[in-house]
Write a protein that holds these residues in place. Sequence first.
Motif, PDB file in Angstrom:
ATOM      1  N   CYS A 190     -21.211  15.473 -22.554  1.00 52.71           N
ATOM      2  CA  CYS A 190     -19.787  15.214 -22.120  1.00 52.71           C
ATOM      3  C   CYS A 190     -20.953  13.854 -21.376  1.00 52.71           C
ATOM      4  N   GLU A 191     -20.238  13.099 -20.568  1.00 54.83           N
ATOM      5  CA  GLU A 191     -20.502  11.585 -20.014  1.00 54.83           C
ATOM      6  C   GLU A 191     -21.085  11.790 -18.300  1.00 54.83           C
ATOM      7  N   ILE A 192     -22.098  10.718 -18.459  1.00 56.53           N
ATOM      8  CA  ILE A 192     -23.173  10.765 -17.213  1.00 56.53           C
ATOM      9  C   ILE A 192     -22.803   9.842 -16.793  1.00 56.53           C
ATOM     10  N   ILE A 193     -22.335   9.922 -15.226  1.00 52.48           N
ATOM     11  CA  ILE A 193     -22.191   8.892 -14.851  1.00 52.48           C
ATOM     12  C   ILE A 193     -23.431   8.624 -13.436  1.00 52.48           C
ATOM     13  N   TYR A 194     -23.961   7.412 -13.390  1.00 49.84           N
ATOM     14  CA  TYR A 194     -25.070   7.656 -12.308  1.00 49.84           C
ATOM     15  C   TYR A 194     -24.463   6.267 -11.076  1.00 49.84           C
ATOM     16  N   THR A 195     -24.582   6.714 -10.361  1.00 51.16           N
ATOM     17  CA  THR A 195     -23.575   5.712  -8.875  1.00 51.16           C
ATOM     18  C   THR A 195     -24.353   6.060  -8.052  1.00 51.16           C
ATOM     19  N   SER A 196     -24.533   5.624  -7.026  1.00 54.26           N
ATOM     20  CA  SER A 196     -24.630   5.849  -5.963  1.00 54.26           C
ATOM     21  C   SER A 196     -24.922   6.992  -5.355  1.00 54.26           C
ATOM     22  N   PRO A 197     -25.285   7.028  -3.747  1.00 49.75           N
ATOM     23  CA  PRO A 197     -25.163   8.921  -3.340  1.00 49.75           C
ATOM     24  C   PRO A 197     -23.614   8.994  -3.289  1.00 49.75           C
ATOM     25  N   GLU A 198     -23.389   8.065  -1.994  1.00 46.86           N
ATOM     26  CA  GLU A 198     -22.694   8.013  -1.740  1.00 46.86           C
ATOM     27  C   GLU A 198     -21.025   8.309  -2.155  1.00 46.86           C
ATOM     28  N   THR A 199     -21.011   7.951  -3.581  1.00 50.45           N
ATOM     29  CA  THR A 199     -19.297   7.507  -4.702  1.00 50.45           C
ATOM     30  C   THR A 199     -20.435   9.169  -5.143  1.00 50.45           C
ATOM     31  N   ALA A 200     -21.125  10.004  -5.251  1.00 50.34           N
ATOM     32  CA  ALA A 200     -20.995  11.138  -6.349  1.00 50.34           C
ATOM     33  C   ALA A 200     -19.949  11.706  -4.888  1.00 50.34           C
ATOM     34  N   GLU A 201     -21.142  11.999  -3.394  1.00 52.91           N
ATOM     35  CA  GLU A 201     -20.728  12.433  -2.713  1.00 52.91           C
ATOM     36  C   GLU A 201     -18.600  12.606  -2.939  1.00 52.91           C
ATOM     37  N   LEU A 202     -18.483  11.491  -2.523  1.00 48.86           N
ATOM     38  CA  LEU A 202     -17.007  11.691  -2.124  1.00 48.86           C
ATOM     39  C   LEU A 202     -16.012  12.105  -3.817  1.00 48.86           C
ATOM     40  N   THR A 203     -16.833  11.597  -4.639  1.00 52.45           N
ATOM     41  CA  THR A 203     -15.519  11.477  -5.940  1.00 52.45           C
ATOM     42  C   THR A 203     -16.002  13.254  -6.047  1.00 52.45           C
ATOM     43  N   LYS A 204     -16.751  14.760  -5.349  1.00 48.83           N
ATOM     44  CA  LYS A 204     -16.252  15.363  -5.564  1.00 48.83           C
ATOM     45  C   LYS A 204     -15.079  15.609  -4.755  1.00 48.83           C
ATOM     46  N   TYR A 205     -15.041  15.485  -3.428  1.00 47.06           N
ATOM     47  CA  TYR A 205     -13.916  15.955  -2.317  1.00 47.06           C
ATOM     48  C   TYR A 205     -12.776  14.970  -2.494  1.00 47.06           C
ATOM     49  N   ALA A 206     -12.753  14.007  -3.732  1.00 51.00           N
ATOM     50  CA  ALA A 206     -11.692  13.034  -3.623  1.00 51.00           C
ATOM     51  C   ALA A 206     -11.159  14.082  -4.794  1.00 51.00           C
ATOM     52  N   SER A 207     -11.526  14.342  -6.046  1.00 58.74           N
ATOM     53  CA  SER A 207     -11.030  15.395  -7.103  1.00 58.74           C
ATOM     54  C   SER A 207     -10.469  16.690  -6.565  1.00 58.74           C
ATOM     55  N   ASN A 208     -10.864  17.547  -6.097  1.00 61.76           N
ATOM     56  CA  ASN A 208     -10.537  18.832  -5.586  1.00 61.76           C
ATOM     57  C   ASN A 208      -9.267  18.400  -4.502  1.00 61.76           C
ATOM     58  N   ALA A 209      -9.190  17.559  -3.838  1.00 63.20           N
ATOM     59  CA  ALA A 209      -7.623  17.057  -3.211  1.00 63.20           C
ATOM     60  C   ALA A 209      -7.189  15.999  -4.076  1.00 63.20           C
ATOM     61  N   PHE A 210      -7.420  15.701  -4.836  1.00 62.53           N
ATOM     62  CA  PHE A 210      -6.123  15.435  -5.804  1.00 62.53           C
ATOM     63  C   PHE A 210      -5.593  16.585  -6.570  1.00 62.53           C
ATOM     64  N   LEU A 211      -6.228  17.187  -7.339  1.00 61.03           N
ATOM     65  CA  LEU A 211      -5.994  18.704  -7.375  1.00 61.03           C
ATOM     66  C   LEU A 211      -4.897  18.909  -6.702  1.00 61.03           C
ATOM     67  N   ALA A 212      -5.607  19.596  -5.748  1.00 64.25           N
ATOM     68  CA  ALA A 212      -4.859  20.065  -5.044  1.00 64.25           C
ATOM     69  C   ALA A 212      -3.893  19.374  -4.306  1.00 64.25           C
ATOM     70  N   SER A 213      -3.480  18.145  -4.291  1.00 58.46           N
ATOM     71  CA  SER A 213      -2.154  17.788  -4.198  1.00 58.46           C
ATOM     72  C   SER A 213      -1.157  17.562  -5.104  1.00 58.46           C
ATOM     73  N   LYS A 214      -1.615  17.704  -5.603  1.00 62.36           N
ATOM     74  CA  LYS A 214      -0.921  18.121  -7.355  1.00 62.36           C
ATOM     75  C   LYS A 214       0.043  19.498  -7.632  1.00 62.36           C
ATOM     76  N   ILE A 215      -0.878  20.336  -6.778  1.00 64.28           N
ATOM     77  CA  ILE A 215      -0.092  21.893  -7.182  1.00 64.28           C
ATOM     78  C   ILE A 215       0.303  21.618  -6.461  1.00 64.28           C
ATOM     79  N   SER A 216       0.176  21.433  -4.661  1.00 60.44           N
ATOM     80  CA  SER A 216       1.650  21.764  -3.480  1.00 60.44           C
ATOM     81  C   SER A 216       2.336  20.536  -4.306  1.00 60.44           C
ATOM     82  N   PHE A 217       2.416  19.644  -4.454  1.00 60.59           N
ATOM     83  CA  PHE A 217       3.579  18.613  -4.971  1.00 60.59           C
ATOM     84  C   PHE A 217       4.645  19.955  -6.167  1.00 60.59           C
ATOM     85  N   ILE A 218       3.943  20.161  -6.881  1.00 60.68           N
ATOM     86  CA  ILE A 218       4.840  20.864  -7.946  1.00 60.68           C
ATOM     87  C   ILE A 218       5.627  22.293  -7.201  1.00 60.68           C
TER      88      ILE A 218
END
Length: 431
Positions: A190-218
Amino acid sequence: MEICVIGAGYVGLVTSLGFAKLGNNVICVDIDINKVVSLNNGIPSIYEEGLEDMLIECLEKKNITFSNNIIEGIEKSNVIFIAVGTPEKNDWDIDMSQVYEVISQISNNILNYRLIVIKSTVPIGTQKKVNKIFLENGVSVDSFDIVSNPEFLREGRALHDFFNGDRIIIGCDSLRAKKIMKELYEPFTCEIIYTSPETAELTKYASNAFLASKISFINEIANLCNKVGADIETVAYAMGLDERISPKFLRAGIGYGGSCFPKDTKALVKIGDKHGIDFKIVRGAIEVNEKQRFIPIRILLNKYGSLEKKIITILGLSFKPKTDDIRDSPSLTIIEELIKNNANIKCYDPIAIDKVRNIYSNIMYCYNLYDAIENSDCIIICTEWDEFNSLNLGKIKDSMNYPMIIDGRNMLDGKKVREKGIEYYSIGKSN
């Protein structure tokens, strides 16, 4: 490589077995000695499809061992993964005590270079803070690197996701660390993304929050469907055909649960508060999800007025199928409300019964689905286990005191259920 994974929960155990399966030598450390003994004997501490077979295979090949001695793990490894819990506090903040306890022990026992990889879901800025702690504890800057490498495992499909994930995120600020991580993840396609530590840490939260929002929307759209006579499944299907939206996470029901979405959405709101950012959409997703769990209770109260002495059957206790994880499961909220309303509760789940038994002693636990249904005044489907797709509707009607189903996961064909003379409620379905 010689790898130490600290924490033998869902993330730690799957990570340990995954890297052991790939031929690395892994020592997995956990403070729970009973768990360590069981795992060394080939008895998994969690239910996950394929996990027991892989555990036994890796033990037989001697690629993995389990220990409660963290110093042994530090001494024998080149790479140390931190996979301990970061639970939610009452104020939605993140309890980092387990992470910092591990960091303290590692920093006090490093003799030469180690790469420390943070797998746990942690606030943005944690990598920088951990780096500072190591230096303050007198560890030479040449003796360590800290990397953020968040996990994206779905419970019930965790082993599959480990080997076949959508992406791997590596947040590091050291060429030496990047080289080691590149070697470690070389077998992955799979694609491996090398980035800053802050970006990696935020990506986890952003991904889960977006999916949760999608569930709540529907789910909000489903609630409107119930009011206006529209069909949520057709709405969701039509929406999902738009490639910008996709059909994933557009299944209406009684809301999300588990160890990630509820905790991580609240944590992101709290992180935003600390930086002057008001995550209004995420707050809304949390509020919708919490209200969604009460829909079956409202239906029951509208039907019966009082639930005292009514026998209510809960089908499904885990927060999702193919796992025994009951953390923040909607079924537990429903059970709590039924208890408050003096209902008699019977429940069935193919995997998770014993975990709920440790919480509630005053409800009836059934190890056969139809025993749970007998003499019931209503069935509430809380988890979409496959076996609930093939319910014997005729047997259900004849067994129940009053034939009524609240389908909290929209599993059943409402038309077929009603044709059998069973009162049927769904979340947004018109049939």
